[in-house]
Enzyme design. Structure first.
Site, mmCIF file in Angstrom:
data_model
loop_
_atom_site.group_PDB
_atom_site.id
_atom_site.type_symbol
_atom_site.label_atom_id
_atom_site.label_comp_id
_atom_site.label_asym_id
_atom_site.label_seq_id
_atom_site.Cartn_x
_atom_site.Cartn_y
_atom_site.Cartn_z
ATOM 1 N N GLU A 1 0.843 -1.185 0.000
ATOM 2 C CA GLU A 1 0.000 0.000 0.000
ATOM 3 C C GLU A 1 0.886 1.245 0.000
ATOM 4 O OE1 GLU A 1 -3.138 0.365 2.868
ATOM 5 O OE2 GLU A 1 -4.022 -1.569 2.314
ATOM 6 N N HIS B 1 -4.729 6.756 0.350
ATOM 7 C CA HIS B 1 -3.911 5.548 0.359
ATOM 8 C C HIS B 1 -4.516 4.543 -0.619
ATOM 9 C CE1 HIS B 1 -6.966 4.253 3.301
ATOM 10 N NE2 HIS B 1 -6.594 3.013 3.030
ATOM 11 N N HIS C 1 -5.579 0.506 -1.871
ATOM 12 C CA HIS C 1 -6.013 -0.832 -1.463
ATOM 13 C C HIS C 1 -5.830 -1.757 -2.661
ATOM 14 C CE1 HIS C 1 -9.018 -0.211 2.142
ATOM 15 N NE2 HIS C 1 -7.809 0.247 2.409
ATOM 16 N N ASP D 1 -9.438 2.221 8.665
ATOM 17 C CA ASP D 1 -9.525 3.460 7.889
ATOM 18 C C ASP D 1 -10.533 4.419 8.518
ATOM 19 O OD1 ASP D 1 -7.735 2.510 5.937
ATOM 20 O OD2 ASP D 1 -9.362 1.687 4.715
#
Length: 156
Positions: free
Chosen positions: A37, A99, A101, A112
């Site tokens: 990630e 970010h 996934h 999150d």
């Protein structure tokens, strides 16, 4: 680029635009294969009634990257935010977080949601936090409020 640049709330009360530079950062960090990630902060300008996101920082050597976890440490990202804040006389500001996934259509995890709520509560300007998850085929884009309320944005 596969990721949409313009987003809005269902009622049209908030308009959001990701610059081409930000969309390139998203594209360059899509999780393919066994890649970890990635993530960073989102910076831009606030307008009535919308947001223009012009900068997405990328992982620094201090951040922690794993296949299913990205931990952003503040050091490098904070320096970029402060530099751009000063250079713009306070118009370029912290807008939120992004970010990746390893999903085609990303959905936020409980981690999150907890982190976004915490970061939204900490905002000095009391504006909601823009939270973005970059998936392989789409983005998840929402405004996270400190009280836990969430507003999902949709492509415009």
């Amino acid at each position: 680029m596969r990721h949409v640049s313009d987003w809005t709330l269902d009622d049209g009360s908030v308009m959001l635009n990701f610059s081409d530079e930000v969309r390139r950062v998203f594209e360059n960090n899509v999780q393919l294969g066994d890649s970890p990630e990635s993530g960073g902060i989102l910076l831009g300008t606030v307008h009535e009634p919308g947001l223009l996101v012009t900068v997405a920082t990328t992982p620094s050597r201090l951040d922690r990257q794993f296949r299913y976890l990205f931990e952003r440490l503040p050091f490098g990202h904070r320096a970029v935010a402060k530099r751009l804040w000063r250079a713009s006389n306070g118009t370029t500001r912290y807008i939120g977080e992004w970010h990746t996934h390893p999903q085609d259509i990303p959905t936020p995890s409980g981690i999150d949601l907890d982190e976004w709520r915490k970061l939204a509560r900490m905002r000095a300007d009391k504006l909601p936090l823009l939270a973005v998850i970059v998936g392989r085929e789409a983005l998840h884009v929402e405004l996270a409020h400190g009280n836990g309320h969430r507003d999902l944005l949709r492509p415009y």
